[in-house]
Write an enzyme that holds these catalytic residues in place. Structure first.
Site, PDB file in Angstrom:
ATOM      1  N   GLU A 145       5.635 -11.110 -18.017  1.00 26.95           N
ATOM      2  CA  GLU A 145       6.465 -11.807 -17.038  1.00 26.95           C
ATOM      3  C   GLU A 145       7.469 -12.719 -17.750  1.00 26.95           C
ATOM      4  O   GLU A 145       8.689 -12.612 -17.560  1.00 26.95           O
ATOM      5  CB  GLU A 145       5.543 -12.625 -16.137  1.00 26.95           C
ATOM      6  CG  GLU A 145       6.180 -13.676 -15.270  1.00 26.95           C
ATOM      7  CD  GLU A 145       5.101 -14.607 -14.725  1.00 26.95           C
ATOM      8  OE1 GLU A 145       4.769 -14.440 -13.558  1.00 26.95           O
ATOM      9  OE2 GLU A 145       4.601 -15.466 -15.480  1.00 26.95           O
ATOM     10  N   ASP A 162       2.944 -16.460  -6.816  1.00 28.12           N
ATOM     11  CA  ASP A 162       3.693 -15.209  -6.939  1.00 28.12           C
ATOM     12  C   ASP A 162       4.726 -15.090  -5.825  1.00 28.12           C
ATOM     13  O   ASP A 162       5.867 -14.675  -6.059  1.00 28.12           O
ATOM     14  CB  ASP A 162       2.745 -14.005  -6.867  1.00 28.12           C
ATOM     15  CG  ASP A 162       2.191 -13.600  -8.225  1.00 28.12           C
ATOM     16  OD1 ASP A 162       2.102 -14.470  -9.107  1.00 28.12           O
ATOM     17  OD2 ASP A 162       1.824 -12.419  -8.392  1.00 28.12           O
TER      18      ASP A 162
END
Length: 424
Positions: free
Chosen positions: A107, A307
């Site tokens: 990420e 998220d």
């Protein structure tokens, strides 16, 4: 707090691909709009990107450039212990560190590469890419071409599995690098590297070493990205992994499966409509392919948590680039009105989908994502969200990894510097 799972002027010319597709070249110095030049068509067609700091706040290009440059300098070259997230490894590699958890994640590495290519920082891009390629990408075996989402700072692997968003951002950052700087040799043949990853994302099931346990990153029937490409974790998705604006580019630039990527963009847009709550606009961390929230480990991931912050950015950037569906405007307005009703500067960071607050935090990362949502929003309250981002100091200390990555992306997006770099 964030111990997450893994978490141009007008078109210059059109170039036809071998597939009969066309795309605009969008260089770094493309025009930045401070008005409403792109009401009906997006940046991909017009080559003009919205600059919210200018449009909403009246900031000058000099002020905006200084703001963005200052944030990059602090996050990449600030104090080792309290400011930076970019750590060089001699002689020619670097990693983005999750400060809170003390590790390296795909990420952050892929976000760092995207930030670097948008900032025209080739050295930093190449150093991050070499670290990811060396320590995170599987050269062979059942995970071939996928990346281990979770490594130690010495490069040793913590988890061999992949988090699908990392590969999505890697691919697009590599395509952009190819367009900005041209392709080099070996691992710096950016376009070839992007296409190799992209091919595996949809064809890992053809890898004889996958043993039926490692699967594609996209469900072929649902045409949606999966949570993790393993048999056990591919039956649901993460709304923040849905990046239809990336799929639109892949449909034009990939060397195969172009129709699938175009269909995936449409499928993701329809999915996001179902995943967003009709009153609050909030989306869950994890969801079934029909948009209904799921919570596989009973840890609250059916709610709006860390998220899910990013889903607003993805919806808004997709609209800014392609303007494929006016629903994005309705959705962005709806969500921002919800947060505005909870109080600017004090709304919480986690909620049930129907709007029950689950914490008392007011996180920098969510502030950044709400500002990014203003790329699609039209409600007058958007000016307040853009101003909150502008006035927010660069994140520091233990939460600076996730907050800082989202902050930097939002600065580029709101400052008219998150641009499409297409093949030459």
């Amino acid at each position: 707090m964030k111990n997450r799972h893994a978490s141009i002027p007008f078109i210059f010319f059109l170039i036809s691909t071998a597939y009969g597709l066309a795309f605009p070249v969008l260089p770094w110095n493309a025009a930045s709009s401070s008005s409403t030049d792109c009401k009906k068509v997006g940046a991909f067609q017009m080559g003009i990107v919205t600059n919210l700091f200018s449009e909403c706040l009246g900031k000058s290009e000099t002020q905006i450039r200084a703001k963005i440059d200052g944030a990059f300098t602090q996050l990449f070259y600030g104090n080792d212990d309290s400011q930076r997230i970019y750590y060089p490894v001699e002689p020619d590699m670097a990693y983005i560190k999750d400060i809170l958890n003390g590790d390296v994640r795909t990420e952050g590495m892929s976000y760092g590469m995207m930030i670097a290519v948008e900032m025209d920082r080739k050295k930093e891009f190449d150093h991050l890419w070499k670290w990811a390629k060396t320590h995170m990408q599987h050269a062979g075996g059942p995970h071939r071409n996928f990346f281990a989402w979770h490594c130690r700072t010495d490069g040793s692997t913590i988890d061999f599995n992949s988090a699908s968003d990392g590969e999505e951002w890697f691919v697009t950052a590599l395509f952009f690098a190819s367009a900005r700087w041209g392709d080099g040799k070996g691992i710096f043949d950016y376009r070839a590297e992007a296409r190799a990853i992209l091919g595996s994302m949809l064809h890992q099931d053809a890898n004889p070493e996958s043993n039926g346990k490692i699967v594609n990153m996209f469900d072929r029937k649902k045409m949606q990205v999966v949570f993790v490409p393993t048999v056990q974790l591919s039956g649901f998705t993460d709304p923040s992994y849905h990046l239809p604006h990336f799929y639109e580019l892949w449909a034009r630039w990939a060397d195969q499966d172009n129709d699938f990527w175009r269909d995936a963009a449409r499928s993701s847009r329809e999915f996001l409509k179902k995943a967003a709550h009709p009153s609050t606009g909030l989306t869950p961390d994890y969801a079934d392919f029909d948009g209904s929230p799921v919570d596989p480990w009973n840890r609250g991931h059916g709610d709006f948590r860390y998220d899910a912050w990013r889903t607003a950015m993805n919806i808004a950037v997709d609209y800014a680039w392609f303007k494929a569906d006016p629903w994005a405007v309705e959705q962005s307005n709806r969500m921002l009105r919800f947060f505005h009703s909870r109080g600017m500067g004090r709304y919480g960071s986690q909620y049930t989908l129907d709007g029950q607050q689950l914490d008392d935090g007011h996180s920098d990362g969510l502030v950044a994502m709400n500002a990014a949502a203003c790329l699609a929003a039209t409600d007058p309250v958007r000016n307040e969200f853009v101003a909150e981002l502008w006035n927010l100091p660069v994140p520091q200390d233990e939460y600076r990894y996730y907050d800082g990555c989202l902050y930097m992306l939002a600065l580029l997006q709101c400052g008219g510097q998150f641009r499409i770099h297409g093949p030459r």
